[in-house]
Enzyme design. Structure first.
Site, short mmCIF file in Angstrom:
data_model
loop_
_atom_site.label_atom_id
_atom_site.label_comp_id
_atom_site.label_asym_id
_atom_site.label_seq_id
_atom_site.Cartn_x
_atom_site.Cartn_y
_atom_site.Cartn_z
CE LYS A 264 -4.39 -1.84 1.57
NZ LYS A 264 -5.46 -1.83 2.59
NE ARG B 15 -7.92 -8.43 0.98
CZ ARG B 15 -7.64 -7.69 -0.09
NH1 ARG B 15 -6.62 -6.85 -0.06
NH2 ARG B 15 -8.37 -7.78 -1.18
#
Length: 260
Positions: A204, A239
């Site tokens: 991210k 995740r």
């Protein structure tokens, strides 16, 4: 949890797995490398992403789930969606988990659906929607505010009959870099609710910002480091896009923990 995005525009792997044969090969590799859950999504939730129609999302994910679930029968499949009909068709196809980035804010009846199918519900915190969520997000105190959200929404899910809950603080979903770092640093506070905690920080933008605007494909080491901190703070599920690297880090973490 390994990520497979059947989308043209997801920030990390958009467009790679629209073809079913490539998606099936990717699922096989993720499971071989240690994934226990496969999270399939048909709508990008990257910052600035445009929404897609229910029909388009169904067309992207349901045929893939119908093909993959019988082949990989030992794996748990999760549907990453905020839409009731998408989740329903995924559960009918054999998925066992609903991953709702809106945390029942868009579709409260997802809780009823999970209760009906005895499915696991992933309750994620987000502020705003993907199109606008990174435009000046604000909190009184991000940890306290997310705690209050979990308390309220988990109670609603339980009231509607959900028996299996997972909490996700929603790294990058309506949060600044400082907000994200604070959530990771205080992740252990979310353990008080008694539910497993999932963290998804894979590749991210927060990692790119810390590492001097590092591009998406060069954030694997940063991802492993950030997720390792999450493990130390009590995360139960990671995740990730890069399953092998995550699995290796979990094995190292468990080996060290076994000696404490």
């Amino acid at each position: 949890m390994g990520v497979i995005n059947a989308t043209p525009d997801s920030f990390s792997d958009g467009g790679k797995y629209l073809d079913h044969s490539r998606a099936m090969d990717r699922i096989h590799l993720m499971l071989k490398n240690g994934a226990e859950i496969i999270d399939v999504g048909g709508e990008s939730t990257r910052p600035g992403a445009d929404p897609v129609s229910e029909k388009e999302e169904i067309d992207r994910v349901i045929p893939l789930l119908k093909e993959a679930i019988p082949v990989f029968s030992d794996a748990l499949f999760s549907i990453d969606t905020t839409k009731y009909e998408v989740a329903k068709k995924a559960l009918q196809a054999g998925a066992k988990v609903v991953n709702d980035v809106s945390g029942l804010q868009k579709e409260p009846h997802l809780a009823d659906l999970c209760a009906e199918y005895d499915a696991t519900y992933i309750l994620m915190h987000s502020q705003g929607d993907p199109k606008t969520m990174q435009k000046n997000p604000e909190y009184n105190d991000v940890v306290d505010d997310v705690m209050a959200f979990f308390q309220r929404q988990a109670a609603e899910a339980k009231k509607r009959g959900v028996h299996h809950l997972i909490l996700d603080p929603g790294i990058g979903f309506g949060k600044t870099l400082e907000h994200n770092l604070k959530l990771i640093a205080h992740l252990d506070k979310f353990k008080k609710f008694g539910f497993p905690v999932l963290v998804g920080a894979s590749r991210k933008s927060m990692i790119g910002k810390i590492l001097d605007d590092r591009p998406t494909d060069d954030r694997i080491t940063g991802t492993v480091a950030l997720h390792y901190h999450a493990l130390i703070k009590g995360a139960n599920i990671l995740r990730v896009h890069d399953v092998k690297e995550a699995s290796d880090s979990i094995r190292i973490f468990n080996a060290v923990q076994s000696q404490q």
